[in-house]
Design an enzyme around this catalytic site. Structure first.
Site, mmCIF file in Angstrom:
data_model
loop_
_atom_site.group_PDB
_atom_site.id
_atom_site.type_symbol
_atom_site.label_atom_id
_atom_site.label_comp_id
_atom_site.label_asym_id
_atom_site.label_seq_id
_atom_site.Cartn_x
_atom_site.Cartn_y
_atom_site.Cartn_z
ATOM 1 N N GLU A 1 41.911 36.313 40.061
ATOM 2 C CA GLU A 1 41.978 34.852 40.191
ATOM 3 C C GLU A 1 42.059 34.252 38.776
ATOM 4 O OE1 GLU A 1 39.232 32.994 42.921
ATOM 5 O OE2 GLU A 1 39.061 31.230 41.645
ATOM 6 N N ARG B 1 44.429 29.594 46.170
ATOM 7 C CA ARG B 1 44.338 29.751 44.699
ATOM 8 C C ARG B 1 45.706 29.916 44.029
ATOM 9 N NH1 ARG B 1 40.205 28.516 46.252
ATOM 10 N NH2 ARG B 1 38.138 29.228 45.647
ATOM 11 N N SER C 1 34.880 33.124 39.833
ATOM 12 C CA SER C 1 35.244 34.359 40.540
ATOM 13 C C SER C 1 36.348 35.069 39.778
ATOM 14 C CB SER C 1 35.747 34.037 41.948
ATOM 15 O OG SER C 1 34.709 33.454 42.679
#
Ligand SMILES: Cc1cc2nc3c(=O)[nH]c(=O)nc-3n(C[C@H](O)[C@H](O)[C@H](O)COP(=O)(O)OP(=O)(O)OC[C@H]3O[C@@H](n4cnc5c(N)ncnc54)[C@H](O)[C@@H]3O)c2cc1C
Length: 304
Positions: A296, A177, A226
């Site tokens: 995130e 990520r 998320s």
């Protein structure tokens, strides 16, 4: 911003709007206005406007589909450019796409042409290619993380010095990520992706199956995917759940009952509610497991 700078911008970009609420441009449906807002449908315009903003010292940010951002209640002081440059083409086993192209649209079309033996697993991530490269968007296939960076062959970026550079995968320093773009303020303009060919109907079937699986897990309220990254060797959602935080609310922001790593907007959630809830989650997880969760999601206009 000085009045003469604004007049100058307005003269060159007639469609720039002032004081535009950003909530509708995000999947969270939260956030105040941008001082200035422009939807770029042509790459030349996107580049020209960024360079103009830089030369006038105006803060700017490029957004895609807004599926990974939380905008402050006070909005963004500066210019928000929504990237709607969506052209793409598929040649042999290559996908050549402008960065505002929708990942689902591209990968469905590629699948229809038999491309995407592995990349299909990204076909239901609801963002643009540019947003996906920025955060190295990914999903699990056969117990392994598969991310957009794995398929990137080349890209064109607008570098900090105003040059348009052609770069390869290594340039991005992709990791879970993350990409180098999170450190610099470069803009992805175009991306070339490659994947092996397979049976079109099979690939489309897998995409459809994945979509149905995802829909079953998604909450019924607006959210932005998320909220936290998974820490090494554990899953953020499980840690949050084990702290008993499912259903925990601050105002109209709530930890989803369906998945503890989703924070949902029950309707009128404010960014401050989400931030307070996120702080509470991080504190509880740290106390119970000694783990520091990291977002995130990207904050826009938020003073942390
Ligand atoms: C229902 C749902 C499911 C999701 N599932 C997944 C998943 O499985 N895997 C996953 O990884 N994510 C997932 N996400 C999160 C999100 O979809 C991805 O992070 C996506 O890649 C974000 O793309 P975007 O265009 O919406 O980016 P935005 O949210 O618009 O922007 C995100 C960041 O990227 C930057 N950015 C955008 N475009 C560019 C550009 N051209 N150049 C440079 N920087 C840019 C922005 O400035 C911002 O900092 C999900 C989200 C939702 C709502």
């Amino acid at each position: 911003m000085k009045l003469e700078d604004y007049r100058y911008l307005k003269k060159h970009f007639k469609d720039i709007q002032e004081n535009v609420p950003l909530a509708p441009y995000t999947t969270f449906k939260i956030g105040g206005p941008a001082d200035l807002f422009y939807e770029a449908r042509e790459m030349d315009k996107l580049i020209e406007l960024i360079e103009l903003a830089k030369s006038l010292n105006i803060s700017y940010v490029v957004i895609g589909n807004g599926s990974n951002i939380l905008v402050a209640d006070s909005g963004f002081r500066g210019l928000v450019i929504k990237n709607s440059c969506r052209n793409f083409e598929i040649k042999d086993n290559l996908i050549v796409a402008e960065s505002g192209a929708s990942l689902p649209q591209i990968l469905h079309e590629a699948a229809g042409q038999g491309i995407g033996q592995n990349i299909w697993v990204l076909a239901n991530i609801p963002g643009t290619i540019g947003g996906a490269v920025y955060g190295n968007a990914g999903s699990i296939l056969n117990n392994q993380m598969v991310s957009i960076g794995d398929f990137l062959v080349k890209a064109k970026i607008l570098a900090a010095d105003g040059n348009i550079n052609e770069v390869d995968r290594d340039y991005f320093d992709f990791s879970y990520r993350s990409s180098k773009l999170k450190q610099n303020q470069e803009t992805v303009l175009q991306v070339i992706l490659a994947d092996s060919k397979g049976e079109s109907t099979e690939i489309l079937k897998m995409i459809d199956f994945d979509k149905r699986q995802r829909m079953g897990k998604y909450p019924a309220y607006p959210f932005a995917g998320s909220f936290f990254k998974n820490p090494p060797h554990s899953r953020a959602g499980e840690l949050i759940e084990q702290c008993g935080l499912k259903g925990q609310r601050v105002g109209e922001a709530m930890v989803s009952e369906k998945h503890a790593n989703y924070i949902v907007n029950l309707g009128k959630a404010k960014a401050v509610d989400v931030l307070e809830l996120a702080r509470m989650i991080k504190k509880r997880v740290k106390e119970k497991f000694g783990v520091e969760l990291q977002e995130e999601i990207q904050y826009l206009g938020v003073n942390e």
